[in-house]
Design a protein around this motif. Sequence first.
Motif, PDB file in Angstrom:
ATOM      1  N   ALA A  78      -5.352   4.670  -4.466  1.00 25.21           N
ATOM      2  CA  ALA A  78      -4.547   4.428  -3.262  1.00 25.21           C
ATOM      3  C   ALA A  78      -4.916   3.106  -2.597  1.00 25.21           C
ATOM      4  O   ALA A  78      -4.033   2.336  -2.189  1.00 25.21           O
ATOM      5  CB  ALA A  78      -4.706   5.586  -2.275  1.00 25.21           C
ATOM      6  N   VAL A  79      -6.206   2.824  -2.501  1.00 33.43           N
ATOM      7  CA  VAL A  79      -6.671   1.579  -1.884  1.00 33.43           C
ATOM      8  C   VAL A  79      -6.214   0.355  -2.686  1.00 33.43           C
ATOM      9  O   VAL A  79      -5.951  -0.706  -2.126  1.00 33.43           O
ATOM     10  CB  VAL A  79      -8.220   1.599  -1.741  1.00 33.43           C
ATOM     11  CG1 VAL A  79      -8.781   0.243  -1.390  1.00 33.43           C
ATOM     12  CG2 VAL A  79      -8.636   2.630  -0.699  1.00 33.43           C
ATOM     13  N   ASN A  80      -6.087   0.530  -4.003  1.00 31.85           N
ATOM     14  CA  ASN A  80      -5.743  -0.592  -4.884  1.00 31.85           C
ATOM     15  C   ASN A  80      -4.291  -0.609  -5.347  1.00 31.85           C
ATOM     16  O   ASN A  80      -3.927  -1.437  -6.187  1.00 31.85           O
ATOM     17  CB  ASN A  80      -6.663  -0.584  -6.107  1.00 31.85           C
ATOM     18  CG  ASN A  80      -8.066  -0.991  -5.745  1.00 31.85           C
ATOM     19  OD1 ASN A  80      -8.331  -2.153  -5.496  1.00 31.85           O
ATOM     20  ND2 ASN A  80      -8.972  -0.023  -5.692  1.00 31.85           N
ATOM     21  N   VAL A  81      -3.451   0.260  -4.815  1.00 32.51           N
ATOM     22  CA  VAL A  81      -2.074   0.373  -5.296  1.00 32.51           C
ATOM     23  C   VAL A  81      -1.319  -0.956  -5.200  1.00 32.51           C
ATOM     24  O   VAL A  81      -0.515  -1.286  -6.085  1.00 32.51           O
ATOM     25  CB  VAL A  81      -1.325   1.531  -4.589  1.00 32.51           C
ATOM     26  CG1 VAL A  81      -0.923   1.175  -3.173  1.00 32.51           C
ATOM     27  CG2 VAL A  81      -0.123   1.965  -5.401  1.00 32.51           C
ATOM     28  N   ASP A  82      -1.583  -1.752  -4.177  1.00 30.15           N
ATOM     29  CA  ASP A  82      -0.896  -3.044  -4.034  1.00 30.15           C
ATOM     30  C   ASP A  82      -1.303  -4.016  -5.139  1.00 30.15           C
ATOM     31  O   ASP A  82      -0.478  -4.820  -5.592  1.00 30.15           O
ATOM     32  CB  ASP A  82      -1.170  -3.665  -2.661  1.00 30.15           C
ATOM     33  CG  ASP A  82      -0.497  -2.883  -1.539  1.00 30.15           C
ATOM     34  OD1 ASP A  82       0.479  -2.151  -1.812  1.00 30.15           O
ATOM     35  OD2 ASP A  82      -0.962  -3.003  -0.387  1.00 30.15           O
ATOM     36  N   LYS A  83      -2.536  -3.938  -5.608  1.00 29.39           N
ATOM     37  CA  LYS A  83      -2.980  -4.798  -6.712  1.00 29.39           C
ATOM     38  C   LYS A  83      -2.277  -4.415  -8.007  1.00 29.39           C
ATOM     39  O   LYS A  83      -1.901  -5.279  -8.800  1.00 29.39           O
ATOM     40  CB  LYS A  83      -4.501  -4.715  -6.884  1.00 29.39           C
ATOM     41  CG  LYS A  83      -5.281  -5.315  -5.729  1.00 29.39           C
ATOM     42  CD  LYS A  83      -6.760  -5.132  -5.924  1.00 29.39           C
ATOM     43  CE  LYS A  83      -7.540  -5.641  -4.717  1.00 29.39           C
ATOM     44  NZ  LYS A  83      -8.974  -5.374  -4.843  1.00 29.39           N
ATOM     45  N   PHE A  84      -2.091  -3.112  -8.224  1.00 33.48           N
ATOM     46  CA  PHE A  84      -1.357  -2.664  -9.400  1.00 33.48           C
ATOM     47  C   PHE A  84       0.100  -3.122  -9.303  1.00 33.48           C
ATOM     48  O   PHE A  84       0.665  -3.622 -10.277  1.00 33.48           O
ATOM     49  CB  PHE A  84      -1.434  -1.139  -9.547  1.00 33.48           C
ATOM     50  CG  PHE A  84      -2.742  -0.647 -10.089  1.00 33.48           C
ATOM     51  CD1 PHE A  84      -2.958  -0.558 -11.464  1.00 33.48           C
ATOM     52  CD2 PHE A  84      -3.778  -0.269  -9.241  1.00 33.48           C
ATOM     53  CE1 PHE A  84      -4.169  -0.103 -11.969  1.00 33.48           C
ATOM     54  CE2 PHE A  84      -4.988   0.180  -9.736  1.00 33.48           C
ATOM     55  CZ  PHE A  84      -5.187   0.265 -11.105  1.00 33.48           C
TER      56      PHE A  84
END
Length: 190
Positions: A74-80
């Motif tokens: 969830a914390v990294n969803v924007d990076k994905f």
Amino acid sequence: RILLGCVILSLFTLPAMAALKPGDAAPAFTAQASLGGKAFNYSLERALKKGPVVVYFFPSAYTGGCNIEAHTFAVNVDKFAAAGASIIGVSLDSIGRLNDFSKDPNYCAGKFPTASDPNGKIAKSFDLAVRDARPGMKDTRGVEIDHGFAERTTFIVNPNGTIAATVGGVAPADNVEKALAAVQSLTAKK
């Protein structure tokens, strides 16, 4: 009991020996899923039309490692998303448990969907081991876990439906980090 449950679930971080490998065709699947607490029908085939998909299998919502892994995704969803990839979590949890987990601000936080694979059919199609829960096992909320467990393994699926990378045998947060690196590597190759 919670500690015992965490110890047992940690066994599922062992390497995925039989899991699909890079170059293998990813099994197309549809499943009831939840995003932000709302159920819908998820289709891997439809998701792949938009770009690579990170399909991550986890043993159970509301358990130690799975809580960490969901929160880290969830914390990294924007990076994905910046690398063009979407995420789908898959477990043998019921859609009711996943509705709660998917909207929980401490875990999925409504940032990506989780799919219910109640009989383990999807996990088995990816050549993952599915094990029965031990009677009386409880999650971190103290609720009895009444379903089996798929081994913790992540697959990065190319838009053409083949496996680009398989991640298994690492700690939950490392699993997310390795999946992100694999997705970013796909983007860099374009």
